[in-house]
Structure formats: C-alpha cells, structure tokens
Design a protein around this motif. Structure first.
Motif, PDB file in Angstrom:
ATOM      1  N   VAL A  98      15.826  67.279  28.204  1.00  0.00           N
ATOM      2  CA  VAL A  98      16.561  66.889  29.407  1.00  0.00           C
ATOM      3  C   VAL A  98      17.373  65.667  29.020  1.00  0.00           C
ATOM      4  N   ILE A  99      18.641  65.682  29.361  1.00  0.00           N
ATOM      5  CA  ILE A  99      19.531  64.583  29.022  1.00  0.00           C
ATOM      6  C   ILE A  99      19.729  63.711  30.255  1.00  0.00           C
ATOM      7  N   ALA A 100      19.592  62.403  30.069  1.00  0.00           N
ATOM      8  CA  ALA A 100      19.824  61.452  31.153  1.00  0.00           C
ATOM      9  C   ALA A 100      20.738  60.349  30.634  1.00  0.00           C
ATOM     10  N   GLY A 101      21.825  60.141  31.345  1.00  0.00           N
ATOM     11  CA  GLY A 101      22.757  59.105  30.931  1.00  0.00           C
ATOM     12  C   GLY A 101      23.649  58.701  32.084  1.00  0.00           C
ATOM     13  N   ASN A 102      24.595  57.839  31.768  1.00  0.00           N
ATOM     14  CA  ASN A 102      25.571  57.486  32.795  1.00  0.00           C
ATOM     15  C   ASN A 102      26.616  58.601  32.861  1.00  0.00           C
ATOM     16  N   ALA A 131      29.763  58.859  32.026  1.00  0.00           N
ATOM     17  CA  ALA A 131      30.580  59.073  30.828  1.00  0.00           C
ATOM     18  C   ALA A 131      29.787  59.790  29.738  1.00  0.00           C
ATOM     19  N   ALA A 132      28.566  59.337  29.478  1.00  0.00           N
ATOM     20  CA  ALA A 132      27.741  59.959  28.440  1.00  0.00           C
ATOM     21  C   ALA A 132      27.420  61.406  28.791  1.00  0.00           C
ATOM     22  N   ASN A 133      27.059  61.639  30.040  1.00  0.00           N
ATOM     23  CA  ASN A 133      26.741  63.008  30.474  1.00  0.00           C
ATOM     24  C   ASN A 133      27.968  63.912  30.386  1.00  0.00           C
ATOM     25  N   THR A 134      29.120  63.403  30.778  1.00  0.00           N
ATOM     26  CA  THR A 134      30.341  64.202  30.738  1.00  0.00           C
ATOM     27  C   THR A 134      30.682  64.586  29.300  1.00  0.00           C
ATOM     28  N   HIS A 141      25.010  76.190  25.332  1.00  0.00           N
ATOM     29  CA  HIS A 141      24.224  76.821  24.281  1.00  0.00           C
ATOM     30  C   HIS A 141      23.075  75.907  23.865  1.00  0.00           C
ATOM     31  N   TYR A 142      23.300  74.612  23.916  1.00  0.00           N
ATOM     32  CA  TYR A 142      22.286  73.652  23.493  1.00  0.00           C
ATOM     33  C   TYR A 142      21.737  72.855  24.664  1.00  0.00           C
ATOM     34  N   ILE A 143      22.632  72.198  25.384  1.00  0.00           N
ATOM     35  CA  ILE A 143      22.140  71.345  26.464  1.00  0.00           C
ATOM     36  C   ILE A 143      21.688  72.206  27.637  1.00  0.00           C
ATOM     37  N   GLY A 144      20.746  71.708  28.338  1.00  0.00           N
ATOM     38  CA  GLY A 144      20.261  72.355  29.548  1.00  0.00           C
ATOM     39  C   GLY A 144      20.473  71.401  30.704  1.00  0.00           C
ATOM     40  N   GLU A 145      19.380  70.864  31.199  1.00  0.00           N
ATOM     41  CA  GLU A 145      19.459  69.958  32.340  1.00  0.00           C
ATOM     42  C   GLU A 145      20.059  68.620  31.923  1.00  0.00           C
ATOM     43  N   VAL A 146      20.999  68.154  32.728  1.00  0.00           N
ATOM     44  CA  VAL A 146      21.641  66.857  32.544  1.00  0.00           C
ATOM     45  C   VAL A 146      21.531  66.122  33.872  1.00  0.00           C
ATOM     46  N   MET A 147      21.041  64.874  33.825  1.00  0.00           N
ATOM     47  CA  MET A 147      20.876  64.131  35.071  1.00  0.00           C
ATOM     48  C   MET A 147      21.307  62.683  34.915  1.00  0.00           C
ATOM     49  N   ASP A 148      21.554  62.054  36.032  1.00  0.00           N
ATOM     50  CA  ASP A 148      21.884  60.641  36.062  1.00  0.00           C
ATOM     51  C   ASP A 148      20.675  59.830  35.589  1.00  0.00           C
ATOM     52  N   LEU A 149      20.923  58.831  34.768  1.00  0.00           N
ATOM     53  CA  LEU A 149      19.842  58.029  34.201  1.00  0.00           C
ATOM     54  C   LEU A 149      19.019  57.320  35.279  1.00  0.00           C
ATOM     55  N   ASP A 150      19.664  56.780  36.283  1.00  0.00           N
ATOM     56  CA  ASP A 150      18.921  56.100  37.351  1.00  0.00           C
ATOM     57  C   ASP A 150      18.011  57.070  38.101  1.00  0.00           C
ATOM     58  N   VAL A 181      17.603  59.644  26.527  1.00  0.00           N
ATOM     59  CA  VAL A 181      18.249  58.609  27.323  1.00  0.00           C
ATOM     60  C   VAL A 181      19.473  58.121  26.555  1.00  0.00           C
ATOM     61  N   LEU A 182      20.644  58.473  27.074  1.00  0.00           N
ATOM     62  CA  LEU A 182      21.891  58.128  26.408  1.00  0.00           C
ATOM     63  C   LEU A 182      22.459  56.837  26.969  1.00  0.00           C
ATOM     64  N   GLY A 183      22.946  56.001  26.068  1.00  0.00           N
ATOM     65  CA  GLY A 183      23.589  54.771  26.487  1.00  0.00           C
ATOM     66  C   GLY A 183      25.082  54.982  26.672  1.00  0.00           C
ATOM     67  N   CYS A 184      25.782  53.905  26.884  1.00  0.00           N
ATOM     68  CA  CYS A 184      27.238  53.953  27.003  1.00  0.00           C
ATOM     69  C   CYS A 184      27.779  54.597  25.730  1.00  0.00           C
ATOM     70  N   PRO A 185      28.668  55.566  25.857  1.00  0.00           N
ATOM     71  CA  PRO A 185      29.100  56.328  24.679  1.00  0.00           C
ATOM     72  C   PRO A 185      30.208  55.683  23.853  1.00  0.00           C
TER      73      PRO A 185
END
Length: 158
Positions: free
Chosen positions: A44-48, A50-53, A63-72, A16-20
């Motif tokens: 699985v990465i979840a963030g807003n 900006a963080a996801n981008t 190569h590293y990240i896979g699924e990325v989704m909106d935190l909400d 869970v990523l916060g504001c970057p």
C-alpha cells in the motif's frame, strides 16, 4: 470432526513516500512494490498528492501499484487501530522523512525499514536513533546504488 485451522491473513507492507524532489524515489518505490508483490506481500502506498500522482502516472494500468492513499489518512488509520501492516518502508531524503519514520515506529506494529537516499544521506542516517533497519545509499538520479542496498537486505524475504 475437522481440526481447527487458523487462516493466515496475507502479509502487507506500507510504503511511506516523502516529497518527490529526489528523482530516485518513484523508481525505487516501483521496484520495491514489484519485489514485495512477487513475494506475496500486498503493498500500500501512502504519500502526499505529488508523490502519489507520480506513482499513479508511472503505472497507469496498475500492473504494480495497487492501493494508494493520502499519508495523513494512513497515519490516522494506524493511530485509530483501524489498520496496520506487517512491514513499513519509509523513504527518507530530509528531516521530515525521519519524523515520519519515528512516527511509524511509535504507532505501528510493522517491522520498520528506512530507505535513506539523496545528497545528505550519511548525515540523515546519523540522526536516526530509533529501532529500524536502515537501508542507505547516496542515490539522487541513479537508483542503482539504493536498489543494490535494498537487494542486500531483501526485506521481502524477512
């Protein structure tokens, strides 16, 4: 007759990523993703947005990240019991991060880890009163203190 075998589902982890606004977040998230994947844990990465981008731009070939989704969306899926994780890592550098960590602790069965960093990490750690594993370092631009703290806990081996 063959004995019944119980297939174990792969281990999963939600980051869970916060504001970057604190620079170390992206590099530490990529480091943690790498360590988790090496241990056979699907991150699985979840963030807003900006963080996801930042994560997607930092690893365009995935190569590293896979699924990325909106935190909400991640919160909704866990709340609705459509999905859950074995581990949850919440990146905290402000009060909002503490709120997300408390929420994850309440709605998810995941083992909860909080990664607390930034200029005010000591004050933030004092505010965390719910059950979790705290990993903290005064890291803003240099990710090495937080990396060292993570390595000491080795949450991919737990």
């Amino acid at each position: 007759m063959e004995p019944d075998t119980i297939a174990q589902s792969p281990k999963t982890a939600l980051l869970v990523l916060g504001c970057p606004q604190v620079p170390v977040q992206t590099s530490i998230a990529l480091y943690l993703v790498s360590r988790l994947k090496s241990a056979g844990i699907t991150p699985v990465i979840a963030g807003n947005k900006a963080a996801n981008t930042l994560m997607v731009v930092a690893d365009p070939d995935r190569h590293y990240i896979g699924e990325v989704m909106d935190l909400d969306r991640a919160v909704a899926q866990i709340t609705e019991k459509k999905r859950d994780f074995d581990r949850c890592f919440v990146f905290i550098h402000n009060d909002a991060g503490i709120s997300y960590a408390a929420t994850m602790g309440a709605i998810s069965k995941a083992k909860l880890y909080v990664l607390v960093y930034g200029e005010h990490q000591e004050d933030l750690v004092q505010q965390i009163t719910f059950p979790c594993t705290k990993i903290a370092a005064k890291a803003v631009h240099n990710p090495l203190p937080l990396k060292k703290a993570i390595d000491e806990v080795a949450p991919w081996a737990a």
